[in-house]
Design a protein around this motif. Structure first.
Motif, mmCIF file in Angstrom:
data_model
loop_
_atom_site.group_PDB
_atom_site.id
_atom_site.type_symbol
_atom_site.label_atom_id
_atom_site.label_comp_id
_atom_site.label_asym_id
_atom_site.label_seq_id
_atom_site.Cartn_x
_atom_site.Cartn_y
_atom_site.Cartn_z
ATOM 1 N N GLU A 22 48.736 -8.021 -129.076
ATOM 2 C CA GLU A 22 48.750 -7.934 -127.665
ATOM 3 C C GLU A 22 48.277 -9.291 -126.790
ATOM 4 O O GLU A 22 49.127 -9.434 -125.968
ATOM 5 C CB GLU A 22 47.493 -6.905 -127.436
ATOM 6 C CG GLU A 22 47.276 -6.665 -125.793
ATOM 7 C CD GLU A 22 46.206 -5.833 -125.583
ATOM 8 O OE1 GLU A 22 46.012 -5.170 -124.569
ATOM 9 O OE2 GLU A 22 45.425 -5.124 -126.454
ATOM 10 N N ASN A 26 51.038 -11.047 -123.913
ATOM 11 C CA ASN A 26 50.346 -11.304 -122.669
ATOM 12 C C ASN A 26 50.631 -12.726 -122.167
ATOM 13 O O ASN A 26 50.492 -13.048 -121.089
ATOM 14 C CB ASN A 26 49.081 -10.733 -122.331
ATOM 15 C CG ASN A 26 48.887 -9.365 -122.289
ATOM 16 O OD1 ASN A 26 49.990 -8.864 -121.567
ATOM 17 N ND2 ASN A 26 47.791 -8.651 -122.773
ATOM 18 N N THR A 97 51.524 -6.867 -114.491
ATOM 19 C CA THR A 97 50.182 -7.625 -115.034
ATOM 20 C C THR A 97 49.276 -6.560 -115.609
ATOM 21 O O THR A 97 48.836 -5.877 -114.615
ATOM 22 C CB THR A 97 49.706 -8.353 -113.993
ATOM 23 O OG1 THR A 97 50.710 -9.448 -113.440
ATOM 24 C CG2 THR A 97 48.329 -9.362 -114.504
ATOM 25 N N PRO A 98 48.577 -6.779 -116.443
ATOM 26 C CA PRO A 98 49.004 -7.390 -117.761
ATOM 27 C C PRO A 98 50.450 -7.013 -118.258
ATOM 28 O O PRO A 98 50.874 -5.942 -117.842
ATOM 29 C CB PRO A 98 48.169 -7.192 -118.803
ATOM 30 C CG PRO A 98 47.809 -5.918 -118.778
ATOM 31 C CD PRO A 98 47.625 -5.740 -116.922
#
Length: 383
Positions: A22, A26, A97-98
């Protein structure tokens, strides 16, 4: 060698590496955004240094810096090389976002399957091996930074560095997206060209007897190129076309770009010769044309060295209760082609299981991260 202990360690570390996946997703890193690509590299460098791995950085002015992370660098055995690219095709902000979100089964975001998932799985495998005291041979993780443009942004410096680092490898595992039961041993090569056609401007009402239409000349060439549609050989697609200045003016310029796929190096040379012949042809009197190669990637051709590697890997997988693999061919290109051409035993597409690559729907199955890491540790322990 049965790898039960390392598999158990993979399972214990799984939640940690889902979070790493993750985090890395990002950090948005389209190929031409060096700052973002380098931020992904820095993330892995920090983790590698905490684990005591050796880190080498191959600096680039335009592309992201290639990172080489090695465990057991002092072992005298040939290294196992694993590799994936940390650049993506998605513009920053495309996913919101994210950029990454998860549900109970999948992770979604830019590059999570192509191929940050594979990179995370590779580092995950090295961590598990370290925890279990693996010291048999070096394991080298190579983070490629301009794969999505065929390494043209670095003028091939990045992939050449990777091939040099891996030249003595016992095996090279490329960590593009995985499909159950499949290892990729054959890939088409890629050539892209831009044709720039020049004509003579004039008033549209006099198009029968003055001026020379660059668009008409380009159309002749595009029609010829679009006839190349052999799934097992050469295909061509025109993807971009620009020309003209006003609807009532004979266009004096037109440019278009085409993408070729090919199966063999002989076909590659035929394409190079053909596009030059086509550019030189005066399809409309008074026009001229130049052609420029804008990207290039070799084809990955079937060979005995890679077939033997697949055979040995399947023996290892059978011993460890892992699904064995069938060698397959894909039309898309990858770094595995350059590695294979360099004479290094190579298998491709051993990363995470997902789909939607290069789209807003890109995702991978969360369960596939540990499965990929287990494939890698089984090979490392037994090859």
């Amino acid at each position: 060698m049965v790898c039960n202990e390392v598999f158990e360690t993979v399972d214990k570390l799984n939640d940690t590496y889902i979070k790493v996946w993750e985090d890395v997703g990002n950090i948005e890193s389209p190929t031409n955004f060096k700052e973002g690509v380098d931020a992904v590299g820095a993330y892995f460098i920090a983790k590698a240094e905490k684990l005591g791995f050796k880190v080498e950085v191959f600096r680039q002015e335009v592309s992201g810096d290639v990172v080489c992370i090695t465990m057991n660098p002092d072992s005298s055995l040939a290294p196992l090389c694993i590799s994936g690219h940390i650049d993506t095709v998605h513009p920053v902000g495309m996913f919101g976002t994210p950029a990454v979100h998860l549900d109970s089964e999948k992770i979604y975001g830019p590059g999570v399957n192509d191929c940050k998932g594979g990179v995370v799985a590779g580092f995950f495998a090295m961590h598990a091996l370290k925890e279990c005291g693996f010291t048999k041979r070096p394991v080298m993780l190579l983070l490629q930074t301009d794969e999505e443009c065929g390494s043209m942004q670095s003028n091939k410096a990045t992939i050449n560095y990777i091939c040099e680092k891996a030249k003595n490898a016992v095996a090279f595992l490329n960590l593009e997206g995985y499909k159950p039961g499949r290892a990729v041993l054959v890939r088409k090569g890629i050539l892209s060209f831009r044709f720039d056609v020049t004509g003579k401007a004039g008033h549209a009402s006099r198009c029968a007897n003055e001026g020379a239409s660059a668009i008409a000349a380009a159309a002749h060439k595009i029609i010829e190129l679009e006839k190349l549609k052999d799934d097992d050989g050469i295909t061509c697609s025109c993807g971009i076309i620009k020309g003209g200045s006003a609807v009532n003016t004979i266009p004096c310029d037109c440019s278009f770009s085409v993408n070729f796929r090919f199966a063999t190096q002989e076909q590659r040379q035929w394409i190079i010769n053909y596009v030059q012949e086509l550019a030189d042809r005066e399809d409309v009197i008074g026009t001229s044309c130049t052609v420029t190669m804008i990207s290039s990637r070799l084809s990955m051709e079937k060979n005995e060295r890679n077939l033997q590697l697949l055979k040995r890997v399947n023996e290892i997988f059978a011993e460890n209760g892992i699904q064995t693999l069938e060698g397959k061919a894909l039309r898309g290109g990858s770094d595995a082609a350059e590695v294979t051409a360099a004479g290094i035993p190579c298998m491709d597409s051993l990363g995470t299981d997902g789909s939607g690559s290069h789209s807003i729907n890109e995702h991978s199955l969360l369960s596939s991260l540990a499965e990929s890491a287990k494939r890698i540790v089984a090979i490392a322990c037994s090859i």
